[in-house]
Design a protein around this motif. Structure first.
Motif, PDB file in Angstrom:
ATOM      1  N   LEU A  17       4.280  -3.801  -0.621  1.00 30.98           N
ATOM      2  CA  LEU A  17       3.195  -3.863   0.930  1.00 30.98           C
ATOM      3  C   LEU A  17       3.453  -3.730   2.356  1.00 30.98           C
ATOM      4  CD1 LEU A  17       0.747  -7.241   0.131  1.00 30.98           C
ATOM      5  CD2 LEU A  17       0.664  -4.898  -0.158  1.00 30.98           C
ATOM      6  N   GLU A  18       5.186  -4.344   1.530  1.00 27.91           N
ATOM      7  CA  GLU A  18       6.382  -3.857   2.910  1.00 27.91           C
ATOM      8  C   GLU A  18       6.274  -2.734   3.832  1.00 27.91           C
ATOM      9  OE1 GLU A  18      10.767  -5.331   3.282  1.00 27.91           O
ATOM     10  OE2 GLU A  18      10.632  -5.532   1.812  1.00 27.91           O
ATOM     11  N   GLN A  19       6.371  -2.166   2.907  1.00 22.75           N
ATOM     12  CA  GLN A  19       6.963  -0.754   2.605  1.00 22.75           C
ATOM     13  C   GLN A  19       5.409   0.104   3.444  1.00 22.75           C
ATOM     14  OE1 GLN A  19       7.523   1.210  -1.492  1.00 22.75           O
ATOM     15  NE2 GLN A  19       9.500   1.224  -0.913  1.00 22.75           N
ATOM     16  N   VAL A  20       4.247  -0.411   3.362  1.00 26.55           N
ATOM     17  CA  VAL A  20       3.548   0.545   3.899  1.00 26.55           C
ATOM     18  C   VAL A  20       3.007  -0.163   5.550  1.00 26.55           C
ATOM     19  CG1 VAL A  20       1.035   0.177   3.684  1.00 26.55           C
ATOM     20  CG2 VAL A  20       1.878   1.357   1.419  1.00 26.55           C
ATOM     21  N   ALA A  21       3.251  -1.285   5.217  1.00 31.56           N
ATOM     22  CA  ALA A  21       3.310  -1.764   6.560  1.00 31.56           C
ATOM     23  C   ALA A  21       4.150  -1.778   8.416  1.00 31.56           C
ATOM     24  CB  ALA A  21       3.829  -3.652   6.734  1.00 31.56           C
ATOM     25  N   LYS A  22       5.863  -1.085   7.225  1.00 34.91           N
ATOM     26  CA  LYS A  22       6.831  -0.765   8.030  1.00 34.91           C
ATOM     27  C   LYS A  22       6.331   0.596   8.116  1.00 34.91           C
ATOM     28  CE  LYS A  22      11.695   0.292   8.011  1.00 34.91           C
ATOM     29  NZ  LYS A  22      13.059   0.399   7.110  1.00 34.91           N
ATOM     30  N   ALA A  23       5.474   1.672   7.600  1.00 36.68           N
ATOM     31  CA  ALA A  23       4.968   3.385   7.581  1.00 36.68           C
ATOM     32  C   ALA A  23       4.351   3.194   8.973  1.00 36.68           C
ATOM     33  CB  ALA A  23       4.393   3.795   6.670  1.00 36.68           C
ATOM     34  N   LEU A  24       3.140   2.203   8.694  1.00 34.19           N
ATOM     35  CA  LEU A  24       2.281   2.412   9.596  1.00 34.19           C
ATOM     36  C   LEU A  24       2.298   0.950  10.919  1.00 34.19           C
ATOM     37  CD1 LEU A  24       0.845   3.176   7.292  1.00 34.19           C
ATOM     38  CD2 LEU A  24      -1.102   1.910   7.512  1.00 34.19           C
ATOM     39  N   GLN A  28       2.436  -7.509   7.664  1.00 33.10           N
ATOM     40  CA  GLN A  28       1.614  -6.767   6.356  1.00 33.10           C
ATOM     41  C   GLN A  28       1.150  -7.597   5.790  1.00 33.10           C
ATOM     42  OE1 GLN A  28       5.558  -8.060   3.395  1.00 33.10           O
ATOM     43  NE2 GLN A  28       4.870  -8.143   2.363  1.00 33.10           N
ATOM     44  N   LYS A  29       1.239  -9.051   6.393  1.00 33.46           N
ATOM     45  CA  LYS A  29      -0.173  -9.456   6.640  1.00 33.46           C
ATOM     46  C   LYS A  29      -1.489  -8.283   6.691  1.00 33.46           C
ATOM     47  CE  LYS A  29       1.394 -13.560   5.691  1.00 33.46           C
ATOM     48  NZ  LYS A  29       0.905 -14.829   4.308  1.00 33.46           N
ATOM     49  N   THR A  30      -2.014  -7.939   7.633  1.00 34.96           N
ATOM     50  CA  THR A  30      -2.771  -6.648   7.441  1.00 34.96           C
ATOM     51  C   THR A  30      -2.821  -6.020   6.314  1.00 34.96           C
ATOM     52  OG1 THR A  30      -2.518  -7.073  10.429  1.00 34.96           O
ATOM     53  CG2 THR A  30      -3.381  -5.100   9.275  1.00 34.96           C
ATOM     54  N   VAL A  31      -1.471  -5.459   5.648  1.00 34.48           N
ATOM     55  CA  VAL A  31      -2.518  -5.116   4.260  1.00 34.48           C
ATOM     56  C   VAL A  31      -2.505  -5.131   3.255  1.00 34.48           C
ATOM     57  CG1 VAL A  31      -0.829  -2.979   3.342  1.00 34.48           C
ATOM     58  CG2 VAL A  31      -0.528  -3.433   5.511  1.00 34.48           C
ATOM     59  N   GLU A  32      -2.526  -6.999   3.580  1.00 34.76           N
ATOM     60  CA  GLU A  32      -2.165  -7.420   2.511  1.00 34.76           C
ATOM     61  C   GLU A  32      -4.107  -7.649   2.363  1.00 34.76           C
ATOM     62  OE1 GLU A  32      -1.451 -12.234   0.401  1.00 34.76           O
ATOM     63  OE2 GLU A  32       0.105 -11.141   2.268  1.00 34.76           O
ATOM     64  N   ARG A  33      -4.647  -8.346   3.691  1.00 34.33           N
ATOM     65  CA  ARG A  33      -6.126  -8.622   4.123  1.00 34.33           C
ATOM     66  C   ARG A  33      -7.056  -7.295   3.760  1.00 34.33           C
ATOM     67  NH1 ARG A  33      -4.053 -11.825   8.634  1.00 34.33           N
ATOM     68  NH2 ARG A  33      -3.974 -10.574   9.941  1.00 34.33           N
ATOM     69  N   TRP A  34      -6.346  -6.151   3.319  1.00 35.21           N
ATOM     70  CA  TRP A  34      -6.518  -4.789   3.677  1.00 35.21           C
ATOM     71  C   TRP A  34      -7.020  -4.355   1.804  1.00 35.21           C
ATOM     72  CZ3 TRP A  34      -2.895  -0.788   6.441  1.00 35.21           C
ATOM     73  CH2 TRP A  34      -3.248  -1.377   7.910  1.00 35.21           C
ATOM     74  N   ILE A  35      -6.179  -5.129   1.500  1.00 32.71           N
ATOM     75  CA  ILE A  35      -6.580  -5.110  -0.188  1.00 32.71           C
ATOM     76  C   ILE A  35      -7.755  -6.511  -0.725  1.00 32.71           C
ATOM     77  CG2 ILE A  35      -5.306  -5.373  -2.899  1.00 32.71           C
ATOM     78  CD1 ILE A  35      -2.983  -3.989  -1.118  1.00 32.71           C
TER      79      ILE A  35
END
Length: 247
Positions: A17-24, A28-35
């Motif tokens: 999640l951290e890697q995706v959040a950083k790339a975008l 990180q909580k946003t990425v978690e909610r997407w999942i």
């Protein structure tokens, strides 16, 4: 509803999640909610995630792309149309096989023409050793689907099962090779599928014609496309119904 496809795609590619959040450049909580909550990201984020996860947008978020755009993109996924499989240039097969580095998926009855290539089996073994995932699904030579197809193609009793067994003899060096899986399927083969990373050859099947004489498509995967993904999911369905091959 959680987006299990997104969760699986990220895990499969070793993405946190951290890697995706950083790339975008998002929290990180946003990425978690997407999942976990199945929230749909903005288009710019969907495109980048799809590229990182090596999946299409339509696979990760089936309802996110408008039907009109999906239809347009699907048309763009078709690189070439060939009147017969044996009209596909040798150079195209060479490039697809040589360039594949992550995924090779083949769904056929026998496809003897592939093993006529002197280095094909060695190339598959080398790709598996380098980390590629190789999945090969052959028609079950003892199954009723292969026998029926032989009748429909007017090949003569026992001809197609014998052709399958002949082809399988060439694949024996791959038995037990890490990264290579081989299975037998007993499904109706509507199309032969040859996937090399993000490109495919789809050999359609026409009643009464042998595969070499039926039309073929060359596809290249696009993030928002639906055509490549349709055949990819079809392969996955057959694969899950197949049994380990005995060679």
């Amino acid at each position: 509803m959680p987006n299990e496809r997104l969760r699986d795609a990220l895990l499969r590619n070793g993405l946190t999640l951290e890697q995706v959040a950083k790339a975008l450049s998002v929290d990180q909580k946003t990425v978690e909610r997407w999942i976990t909550k199945g929230r749909t990201p903005y288009p710019k984020h969907r495109h980048k995630i799809a590229a990182m996860a090596r999946e299409s947008e339509t696979y990760l978020w089936p309802d996110s792309v408008a039907p009109e755009r999906r239809a347009e993109t699907a048309a763009a996924e078709v690189v070439s149309v060939f009147p017969h499989r044996n009209a596909i240039p040798v150079e195209l097969w060479d490039r697809l096989i040589n360039d594949a580095s992550q995924t090779v998926e083949i769904l056929v009855h026998a496809a003897l023409f592939l093993v006529e290539r002197p280095r094909f089996i060695k190339d598959l073994a080398a790709k598996a050793a380098a980390g590629a995932k190789i999945r090969l699904a052959f028609g079950d030579p003892d199954g009723n689907s292969v026998a029926l197809r032989g009748e429909e193609e007017q090949l003569g009793d026992g001809t197609l099962p014998a052709r399958v067994r002949n082809a399988l003899a060439f694949y024996r060096p791959l038995v037990g090779v890490e990264g290579v899986e081989m299975r037998f399927h007993n499904t109706t083969l509507y199309n032969s599928i040859f996937r090399f990373d993000d490109e495919m050859i789809i050999n359609t099947h026409v009643y009464g014609f042998q595969g070499a004489h039926a039309p073929s498509l060359h596809l290249r995967r696009l993030s928002a496309g639906d055509l490549f993904e349709t055949y990819s999911e079809s392969f996955e369905t057959v694969w899950n119904l197949a049994k380990p091959a005995t060679i």
